[in-house]
Scaffold this motif. Structure first.
Motif, PDB file in Angstrom:
ATOM      1  N   ALA A 115     -18.331  25.233 -60.199  1.00 38.14           N
ATOM      2  CA  ALA A 115     -18.697  25.553 -61.577  1.00 38.14           C
ATOM      3  C   ALA A 115     -18.229  26.950 -61.964  1.00 38.14           C
ATOM      4  O   ALA A 115     -17.710  27.165 -63.072  1.00 38.14           O
ATOM      5  N   ILE A 116     -18.392  27.920 -61.061  1.00 36.58           N
ATOM      6  CA  ILE A 116     -17.976  29.292 -61.333  1.00 36.58           C
ATOM      7  C   ILE A 116     -16.460  29.367 -61.513  1.00 36.58           C
ATOM      8  O   ILE A 116     -15.954  30.049 -62.417  1.00 36.58           O
ATOM      9  N   SER A 117     -15.720  28.667 -60.673  1.00 37.79           N
ATOM     10  CA  SER A 117     -14.257  28.669 -60.793  1.00 37.79           C
ATOM     11  C   SER A 117     -13.819  28.088 -62.131  1.00 37.79           C
ATOM     12  O   SER A 117     -12.895  28.598 -62.777  1.00 37.79           O
ATOM     13  N   ARG A 118     -14.462  27.006 -62.543  1.00 34.64           N
ATOM     14  CA  ARG A 118     -14.126  26.429 -63.844  1.00 34.64           C
ATOM     15  C   ARG A 118     -14.426  27.424 -64.965  1.00 34.64           C
ATOM     16  O   ARG A 118     -13.630  27.580 -65.908  1.00 34.64           O
ATOM     17  N   ALA A 119     -15.584  28.071 -64.885  1.00 34.89           N
ATOM     18  CA  ALA A 119     -15.941  29.050 -65.915  1.00 34.89           C
ATOM     19  C   ALA A 119     -14.957  30.216 -65.920  1.00 34.89           C
ATOM     20  O   ALA A 119     -14.558  30.700 -66.991  1.00 34.89           O
ATOM     21  N   ASN A 120     -14.548  30.661 -64.737  1.00 37.04           N
ATOM     22  CA  ASN A 120     -13.586  31.767 -64.667  1.00 37.04           C
ATOM     23  C   ASN A 120     -12.247  31.396 -65.288  1.00 37.04           C
ATOM     24  O   ASN A 120     -11.624  32.197 -65.996  1.00 37.04           O
ATOM     25  N   ASP A 121     -11.769  30.191 -65.002  1.00 33.51           N
ATOM     26  CA  ASP A 121     -10.513  29.729 -65.592  1.00 33.51           C
ATOM     27  C   ASP A 121     -10.632  29.627 -67.115  1.00 33.51           C
ATOM     28  O   ASP A 121      -9.726  30.007 -67.866  1.00 33.51           O
ATOM     29  N   PHE A 122     -11.775  29.091 -67.564  1.00 35.23           N
ATOM     30  CA  PHE A 122     -11.980  28.926 -69.003  1.00 35.23           C
ATOM     31  C   PHE A 122     -12.040  30.294 -69.697  1.00 35.23           C
ATOM     32  O   PHE A 122     -11.409  30.495 -70.744  1.00 35.23           O
ATOM     33  N   LEU A 123     -12.782  31.236 -69.122  1.00 35.99           N
ATOM     34  CA  LEU A 123     -12.908  32.566 -69.732  1.00 35.99           C
ATOM     35  C   LEU A 123     -11.563  33.293 -69.775  1.00 35.99           C
ATOM     36  O   LEU A 123     -11.256  33.985 -70.753  1.00 35.99           O
ATOM     37  N   ALA A 124     -10.757  33.121 -68.732  1.00 30.94           N
ATOM     38  CA  ALA A 124      -9.447  33.772 -68.706  1.00 30.94           C
ATOM     39  C   ALA A 124      -8.550  33.224 -69.814  1.00 30.94           C
ATOM     40  O   ALA A 124      -7.861  33.976 -70.522  1.00 30.94           O
ATOM     41  N   GLY A 125      -8.547  31.913 -69.981  1.00 32.89           N
ATOM     42  CA  GLY A 125      -7.726  31.316 -71.032  1.00 32.89           C
ATOM     43  C   GLY A 125      -8.241  31.643 -72.419  1.00 32.89           C
ATOM     44  O   GLY A 125      -7.461  31.891 -73.346  1.00 32.89           O
ATOM     45  N   LEU A 126      -9.559  31.652 -72.569  1.00 33.96           N
ATOM     46  CA  LEU A 126     -10.150  31.920 -73.875  1.00 33.96           C
ATOM     47  C   LEU A 126      -9.840  33.335 -74.349  1.00 33.96           C
ATOM     48  O   LEU A 126      -9.657  33.577 -75.553  1.00 33.96           O
ATOM     49  N   ALA A 127      -9.759  34.282 -73.413  1.00 37.71           N
ATOM     50  CA  ALA A 127      -9.543  35.682 -73.778  1.00 37.71           C
ATOM     51  C   ALA A 127      -8.234  35.891 -74.541  1.00 37.71           C
ATOM     52  O   ALA A 127      -8.133  36.802 -75.369  1.00 37.71           O
TER      53      ALA A 127
END
Length: 611
Positions: A115-127
């Motif tokens: 879950a953390i890895s998915r959130a990290n990937d999502f936050l990086a792309g969203l930025a």
């Protein structure tokens, strides 16, 4: 029930969508264009909104750890208190005998870091997403930070210090990472996420979709995070308790949350995401009710795990007599939370009225005195091992579980408004001392609900909301040939129609501290005992008792060592005590880092108690 939409989590919501080619001689060749580019999630508002659902998916049971939602949550958040118990290999969790190789530890670890890895990937792309509207981008960022903080808090509460993967990091591009150097670094990371989310989120969920993180979620968990930092970093305790108190007060003053009028109805399918709920896992009953073939992420084996073996259950969750006997006369939470077998020689103060938890499940009309040979207060299972004949009604009130019918709708709470009230009470006691009137007022507010006073005058409304499900369930079984079921005309447990006098909490727990010999201050005894009564078989209990400093006193006083007999001894029939032969070790409340992680991540070290 609120007429609001929900997030629907389906296979189409994953982060990467794979194409399928026809099966011919080139079946191993997959065109590059059949895999969507990583930035596809951020090409529009709709794409970004759908992409975040791939992070929310991890809140439900998945193929990473299909037992998420009961195991490992029960084994880490319940069994160390000894108020929840087990037989077979699971009983190690009642004896501080868990080890780094325990599969439940690895299952939870993998679920959290996925879950953390998915959130990290999502936050990086969203930025860097310039095609997503500003307001939506802000909300999605706050929600993703809440998801990441939720899982980091789960890890931190279970294991102590853990590796902290930052935005853009995952176990593919960062396979080796040391644990946070100290508790300040770890909790500051979590606090930063939740602080940002508080500013980015609204009190109401985005789009009216309950199941999305809100400002209330962020503030409630932020308050708890500050409390954990106060516990882990004692020289900063006062400042962090004040910050926690301030965050929790915002939740209380928001007007968005309130205790359910009836504690009894909290686990009923009639209403979900009520005003008491801050965060929960809602598992539906599916379109093929009670069929093994009805497998989806919206289910787990909850009923099968918690139901008595006589009605097809597995027997993972039993409750202790020490817990059953801790309630005061008039407290309705016990019969709302559990049912006993029809035991002999029971203390009259412990025996429920017929039809309200004594040998009978009033919700699904199952008689527990049949099939288990329950002529004593212990149920014998697993080669003669004994377990208390007490089973939860929080998770077994929706169907007649058996091996052919494992599914049932469930509400699994991770945080309720009552958590917030007791957490702020704890902060105020730390800040202002044992006589803080507001703190005692929060405890008495919860006790007033527990005695049923908030139900008075609301019988018709409560019945209209919560009875129809039990009527439909009865109709289902009657229509399938059941001859021992009567369609109910009233709610299974009666609601209060007149107010009653509730003993004052401070007075009662002052006397209890003296009578039982607790070493803790009276306010901590009150909080610890109320949490046992309120949150039994909920995954927050062990961590609340650990963080507050009550866990060792609880074990030593409520489960005295070498009292009674081992559970393999036939004389167990003559005692209502859980036999404890181990010395409590506080360091073991930080679970061991899973062996698999240590083998793959050479920068990660083991917790002190397991070296």
């Amino acid at each position: 029930m609120k007429n609001k939409s929900k997030i629907f989590i389906t296979g189409a919501s994953v982060l990467f969508l794979l194409g399928i080619t026809s099966c011919n001689k080139d079946y191993l060749s997959v065109s590059h264009y059949s895999i969507l580019a990583a930035d596809q999630m951020f090409k529009s508002d709709a794409d970004a909104t759908a992409g975040l659902v791939g992070c929310y998916t991890m809140m439900l049971p998945t193929n990473i750890d299909g037992d998420w939602g009961i195991k490992p949550n029960l084994f880490i958040g319940g069994h160390p208190t000894m108020d929840t118990q087990a037989t077979g290999w699971d009983k190690d969790w009642n004896q501080q005998a868990w080890v780094p190789g325990s599969p439940e530890l690895l299952g939870g670890w993998k679920q959290a870091y996925t879950a953390i890895s998915r959130a990290n990937d999502f936050l990086a792309g969203l930025a860097t997403a310039d095609k997503v509207s500003s307001a939506l981008k802000t909300s999605l960022d706050g929600q993703a930070r809440c998801i990441r903080a939720f899982y980091y808090m789960w890890l931190a509460k279970a294991f102590g210090r853990v590796p902290m993967l930052a935005t853009g990091e995952n176990y593919i591009n960062t396979p080796q990472k040391a644990r946070a150097k100290d508790f300040t670094e770890m909790w500051d990371f979590i606090i930063a996420d939740l602080t940002a989310a508080v500013d980015e989120l609204d009190w109401d969920p985005m789009g009216g979709q309950y199941g999305r993180c809100t400002k209330g979620f962020a503030l409630s968990y932020l308050g708890e995070a500050y409390m954990w930092k106060a516990y882990r970093v004692p020289d900063q305790a006062a400042a962090n308790y004040q910050l926690a108190s301030d965050a929790l007060l915002q939740v209380i003053n928001s007007g968005k949350y309130a205790l359910n009028a009836s504690f009894t109805t909290l686990w009923d399918p009639g209403a979900v995401w009520t005003k008491e709920c801050i965060w929960e896992e809602v598992l539906d009953e599916g379109s093929q009710w009670n069929q093994w073939s009805n497998l989806s992420q919206a289910h787990n084996w909850m009923v099968h795990f918690v139901a008595p073996p006589s009605v097809g259950g597995w027997g993972t969750l039993y409750l202790s007599w020490e817990w059953w006997s801790c309630y005061e006369p008039g407290d309705k939470r016990r019969e709302a939370s559990a049912v006993t077998g029809k035991v002999t020689n029971i203390n009259p103060l412990w025996r429920s009225a017929p039809g309200t938890g004594y040998g009978y499940n009033p919700y699904n009309q199952v008689n527990y005195s049949v099939g288990d040979s329950l002529n004593t207060h212990y149920h014998f299972l697993m080669s003669g091992e004994a377990a208390p004949s007490i089973w939860t009604l929080k998770y077994f009130r929706t169907t007649r579980a058996n091996y052919q019918a494992p599914w049932a709708p469930q509400q699994i709470y991770y945080k309720r408004y009552s958590n917030v009230l007791l957490d702020r009470a704890e902060c105020l006691f730390h800040l202002n001392g044992a006589s803080d009137a507001t703190a005692w007022g929060y405890i008495n507010q919860i006790r007033d609900r527990a005695w049923g006073n908030q139900e008075v005058g609301k019988t018709a409304a409560l019945t209209a909301t919560y009875l129809p499900y039990y009527q439909s369930m009865a109709a289902f079984f009657i229509g399938n040939g059941a001859t021992d079921i009567v369609k109910p005309t009233t709610y299974p447990l009666p609601f209060n129609t007149a107010t009653v006098t509730v003993p004052d909490a401070q007075t009662y727990y002052t006397q209890l501290k003296t009578d039982k010999g607790f070493a803790s201050p009276v306010w901590l005894v009150a909080l610890g005992q109320e949490r046992r009564k309120e949150f039994n078989a909920e995954w927050c209990l062990a961590q609340d008792l650990i963080r507050s400093g009550f866990i060792e006193d609880h074990i030593n006083i409520n489960y005295p060592k070498l009292v009674g007999y081992p559970n393999t001894d036939a004389r167990v029939q003559d005692t209502y005590h859980t036999y404890r032969n181990f010395d409590f070790v506080l360091l073991k409340m930080d679970m061991p880092i899973p062996t698999d992680e240590l083998l793959k991540n050479h920068l990660c070290d083991q917790n002190t108690a397991y070296n």
